[in-house]
Motif scaffolding. Structure first.
Motif, PDB file in Angstrom:
ATOM      1  N   ILE A  56       0.843  -1.195   0.000  1.00 12.40           N
ATOM      2  CA  ILE A  56       0.000   0.000   0.000  1.00 12.40           C
ATOM      3  C   ILE A  56       0.879   1.246   0.000  1.00 12.40           C
ATOM      4  CG2 ILE A  56      -1.605   1.354   1.409  1.00 12.40           C
ATOM      5  CD1 ILE A  56      -2.822  -1.427   2.262  1.00 12.40           C
ATOM      6  N   GLU A  57       1.875   1.251   0.854  1.00 13.69           N
ATOM      7  CA  GLU A  57       2.785   2.392   0.953  1.00 13.69           C
ATOM      8  C   GLU A  57       3.521   2.635  -0.371  1.00 13.69           C
ATOM      9  OE1 GLU A  57       4.063   5.599   3.046  1.00 13.69           O
ATOM     10  OE2 GLU A  57       2.753   4.072   3.881  1.00 13.69           O
ATOM     11  N   ALA A  58       3.870   1.542  -1.069  1.00 16.62           N
ATOM     12  CA  ALA A  58       4.586   1.648  -2.347  1.00 16.62           C
ATOM     13  C   ALA A  58       3.648   1.938  -3.518  1.00 16.62           C
ATOM     14  CB  ALA A  58       5.353   0.354  -2.610  1.00 16.62           C
ATOM     15  N   GLY A  59       2.329   1.867  -3.282  1.00 17.94           N
ATOM     16  CA  GLY A  59       1.364   2.106  -4.348  1.00 17.94           C
ATOM     17  C   GLY A  59       1.033   0.867  -5.170  1.00 17.94           C
ATOM     18  N   LEU A 130     -13.028   0.817 -13.504  1.00 14.99           N
ATOM     19  CA  LEU A 130     -11.678   0.266 -13.626  1.00 14.99           C
ATOM     20  C   LEU A 130     -10.928   0.906 -14.783  1.00 14.99           C
ATOM     21  CD1 LEU A 130     -12.205  -3.537 -12.953  1.00 14.99           C
ATOM     22  CD2 LEU A 130     -11.196  -1.840 -11.440  1.00 14.99           C
ATOM     23  N   ARG A 131     -11.615   1.103 -15.885  1.00 18.36           N
ATOM     24  CA  ARG A 131     -10.983   1.738 -17.044  1.00 18.36           C
ATOM     25  C   ARG A 131     -10.528   3.146 -16.692  1.00 18.36           C
ATOM     26  NH1 ARG A 131     -12.291   5.125 -20.870  1.00 18.36           N
ATOM     27  NH2 ARG A 131     -11.385   4.914 -22.937  1.00 18.36           N
ATOM     28  N   ASN A 132     -11.384   3.917 -16.019  1.00 17.97           N
ATOM     29  CA  ASN A 132     -11.027   5.279 -15.632  1.00 17.97           C
ATOM     30  C   ASN A 132      -9.844   5.291 -14.666  1.00 17.97           C
ATOM     31  OD1 ASN A 132     -13.055   6.236 -17.239  1.00 17.97           O
ATOM     32  ND2 ASN A 132     -14.460   6.685 -15.567  1.00 17.97           N
ATOM     33  N   ILE A 133      -9.828   4.359 -13.720  1.00  9.79           N
ATOM     34  CA  ILE A 133      -8.710   4.273 -12.780  1.00  9.79           C
ATOM     35  C   ILE A 133      -7.420   3.984 -13.542  1.00  9.79           C
ATOM     36  CG2 ILE A 133      -7.686   2.880 -10.924  1.00  9.79           C
ATOM     37  CD1 ILE A 133     -10.578   2.617  -9.798  1.00  9.79           C
ATOM     38  N   PHE A 134      -7.466   3.008 -14.445  1.00  2.00           N
ATOM     39  CA  PHE A 134      -6.294   2.661 -15.250  1.00  2.00           C
ATOM     40  C   PHE A 134      -5.782   3.884 -16.009  1.00  2.00           C
ATOM     41  CE2 PHE A 134      -4.933   1.539 -19.591  1.00  2.00           C
ATOM     42  CZ  PHE A 134      -3.719   0.927 -19.304  1.00  2.00           C
ATOM     43  N   LEU A 135      -6.675   4.584 -16.714  1.00  2.00           N
ATOM     44  CA  LEU A 135      -6.263   5.735 -17.515  1.00  2.00           C
ATOM     45  C   LEU A 135      -5.743   6.878 -16.644  1.00  2.00           C
ATOM     46  CD1 LEU A 135      -9.074   5.790 -20.249  1.00  2.00           C
ATOM     47  CD2 LEU A 135      -6.708   4.998 -20.495  1.00  2.00           C
ATOM     48  N   LYS A 136      -6.388   7.120 -15.507  1.00  2.47           N
ATOM     49  CA  LYS A 136      -5.925   8.185 -14.606  1.00  2.47           C
ATOM     50  C   LYS A 136      -4.550   7.870 -14.026  1.00  2.47           C
ATOM     51  CE  LYS A 136     -10.458   9.901 -13.166  1.00  2.47           C
ATOM     52  NZ  LYS A 136     -11.413  10.012 -12.049  1.00  2.47           N
ATOM     53  N   LEU A 137      -4.352   6.607 -13.641  1.00  5.21           N
ATOM     54  CA  LEU A 137      -3.039   6.214 -13.119  1.00  5.21           C
ATOM     55  C   LEU A 137      -1.957   6.404 -14.182  1.00  5.21           C
ATOM     56  CD1 LEU A 137      -3.919   2.951 -11.165  1.00  5.21           C
ATOM     57  CD2 LEU A 137      -3.044   5.069 -10.187  1.00  5.21           C
ATOM     58  N   LEU A 138      -2.241   5.954 -15.385  1.00  2.00           N
ATOM     59  CA  LEU A 138      -1.276   6.084 -16.478  1.00  2.00           C
ATOM     60  C   LEU A 138      -0.947   7.551 -16.729  1.00  2.00           C
ATOM     61  CD1 LEU A 138       0.385   4.838 -18.774  1.00  2.00           C
ATOM     62  CD2 LEU A 138      -1.678   4.946 -20.187  1.00  2.00           C
ATOM     63  N   LEU A 139      -1.969   8.386 -16.841  1.00  2.76           N
ATOM     64  CA  LEU A 139      -1.762   9.808 -17.111  1.00  2.76           C
ATOM     65  C   LEU A 139      -1.029  10.489 -15.958  1.00  2.76           C
ATOM     66  CD1 LEU A 139      -2.234  12.208 -19.020  1.00  2.76           C
ATOM     67  CD2 LEU A 139      -4.448  12.556 -17.884  1.00  2.76           C
ATOM     68  N   GLY A 140      -1.425  10.177 -14.727  1.00  3.78           N
ATOM     69  CA  GLY A 140      -0.788  10.793 -13.571  1.00  3.78           C
ATOM     70  C   GLY A 140       0.699  10.483 -13.486  1.00  3.78           C
ATOM     71  N   VAL A 141       1.060   9.227 -13.702  1.00  6.22           N
ATOM     72  CA  VAL A 141       2.470   8.835 -13.661  1.00  6.22           C
ATOM     73  C   VAL A 141       3.219   9.459 -14.834  1.00  6.22           C
ATOM     74  CG1 VAL A 141       4.061   6.878 -13.873  1.00  6.22           C
ATOM     75  CG2 VAL A 141       2.086   6.714 -12.356  1.00  6.22           C
ATOM     76  N   ALA A 142       2.608   9.449 -16.010  1.00  3.20           N
ATOM     77  CA  ALA A 142       3.271  10.002 -17.195  1.00  3.20           C
ATOM     78  C   ALA A 142       3.567  11.493 -17.015  1.00  3.20           C
ATOM     79  CB  ALA A 142       2.408   9.772 -18.433  1.00  3.20           C
ATOM     80  N   VAL A 143       2.620  12.228 -16.446  1.00  2.00           N
ATOM     81  CA  VAL A 143       2.798  13.678 -16.275  1.00  2.00           C
ATOM     82  C   VAL A 143       3.796  13.984 -15.163  1.00  2.00           C
ATOM     83  CG1 VAL A 143       1.615  15.792 -15.547  1.00  2.00           C
ATOM     84  CG2 VAL A 143       0.560  14.297 -17.247  1.00  2.00           C
ATOM     85  N   THR A 144       3.656  13.317 -14.007  1.00  2.00           N
ATOM     86  CA  THR A 144       4.505  13.670 -12.871  1.00  2.00           C
ATOM     87  C   THR A 144       5.900  13.073 -12.930  1.00  2.00           C
ATOM     88  OG1 THR A 144       3.611  11.860 -11.545  1.00  2.00           O
ATOM     89  CG2 THR A 144       2.562  14.019 -11.301  1.00  2.00           C
ATOM     90  N   LYS A 145       6.015  11.837 -13.347  1.00  2.80           N
ATOM     91  CA  LYS A 145       7.325  11.163 -13.331  1.00  2.80           C
ATOM     92  C   LYS A 145       8.078  11.350 -14.647  1.00  2.80           C
ATOM     93  CE  LYS A 145      10.006   7.351 -12.104  1.00  2.80           C
ATOM     94  NZ  LYS A 145      11.266   7.842 -11.711  1.00  2.80           N
ATOM     95  N   TYR A 184      -5.500  11.339 -21.891  1.00  2.00           N
ATOM     96  CA  TYR A 184      -5.448  12.810 -21.984  1.00  2.00           C
ATOM     97  C   TYR A 184      -6.764  13.376 -22.520  1.00  2.00           C
ATOM     98  CZ  TYR A 184      -3.946  17.539 -22.645  1.00  2.00           C
ATOM     99  OH  TYR A 184      -3.867  18.886 -22.569  1.00  2.00           O
ATOM    100  N   ILE A 185      -7.332  12.714 -23.511  1.00  2.00           N
ATOM    101  CA  ILE A 185      -8.608  13.168 -24.078  1.00  2.00           C
ATOM    102  C   ILE A 185      -9.691  13.177 -22.997  1.00  2.00           C
ATOM    103  CG2 ILE A 185     -10.492  12.503 -25.637  1.00  2.00           C
ATOM    104  CD1 ILE A 185      -8.271  11.572 -27.615  1.00  2.00           C
ATOM    105  N   GLU A 186      -9.717  12.125 -22.173  1.00  2.00           N
ATOM    106  CA  GLU A 186     -10.776  12.015 -21.180  1.00  2.00           C
ATOM    107  C   GLU A 186     -10.504  12.783 -19.890  1.00  2.00           C
ATOM    108  OE1 GLU A 186     -12.580   8.192 -20.577  1.00  2.00           O
ATOM    109  OE2 GLU A 186     -11.957   7.549 -22.574  1.00  2.00           O
ATOM    110  N   PHE A 187      -9.231  12.885 -19.491  1.00  2.00           N
ATOM    111  CA  PHE A 187      -8.948  13.459 -18.174  1.00  2.00           C
ATOM    112  C   PHE A 187      -7.924  14.595 -18.191  1.00  2.00           C
ATOM    113  CE2 PHE A 187     -10.070   8.956 -17.581  1.00  2.00           C
ATOM    114  CZ  PHE A 187     -11.270   9.138 -16.914  1.00  2.00           C
TER     115      PHE A 187
END
Length: 193
Positions: A56-59, A130-145, A184-187
């Motif tokens: 959990i701590e590691a995500g 689940l699809r939205n979670i997957f896409l948000k996680l992907l976008l969030g990591v791509a933008v921040t990391k 990106y299109i969705e979120f």
């Protein structure tokens, strides 16, 4: 165990107890009685719970803990379940309110099953949550990391692919680009300027 399958999520303590095929309330009482003089089970339970806490701590494991995702995490980290634990987890998953993959009768995978790459699973995510979670996680990591910016030609996509390759998780640039574009299109409008 049917009650636990109806719960939309579990605490770490509940999930750990259920992975042994045991009632979490009884395990909690048992652990309280043995807290000053831990026996073999108490030590094993604590170690398994500690792994989940660290995941959990590691995500690697999200809270609140969704039943199906916990079962998938157990398989991913190769935690071998005793017969009672496997039977209980399979039973709980059959009655779970949790979103499951398209084959909703699916049971906990055997330890010999090969993991399906996430890029192949994404098309199967019929559940919008689940699809939205997957896409948000992907976008969030791509933008921040990886400093992904869809308006600029950059190396984010190739760097993500390279990182995954280093982890023996092969996903092609085109696949990453496809899902980043969808994300990106969705979120993308939700991102801060």
């Amino acid at each position: 165990m049917e009650f636990w399958g109806r719960c939309p999520y579990w605490t770490v303590d509940e999930a750990t107890a259920l992975s042994w095929g045991l009632n979490p309330v009884r395990v909690s009482n048992y652990l309280k009685r043995h807290r000053h003089n831990p026996d073999d089970f108490s030590i094993k339970w604590t170690k398994r719970k500690n792994l989940a806490d660290r995941a959990i701590e590691a995500g690697d494991l999200l809270t609140p803990i969704r039943p199906y995702l916990y079962a998938a995490w157990l398989a991913e980290v190769k935690i071998e379940l005793e017969h009672a634990g496997r039977k209980a987890m399979d039973g709980v998953l059959k009655t779970s309110r949790d979103a499951q993959p398209p084959n909703s009768g699916e049971t906990l995978p055997e330890k010999s099953d090969a993991a399906t790459p996430i890029s192949e699973k994404a098309d199967e995510l019929e559940n919008p949550k689940l699809r939205n979670i997957f896409l948000k996680l992907l976008l969030g990591v791509a933008v921040t990391k990886y400093k992904f910016d869809p308006n600029k030609q950059g190396s984010a996509v190739s760097n993500i692919a390279k990182t995954l390759e280093e982890l023996n998780l092969r996903v092609g640039d085109d696949t990453i680009r496809k899902y980043l574009k969808q994300a990106y299109i969705e979120f993308g409008g939700d991102l801060p300027e």
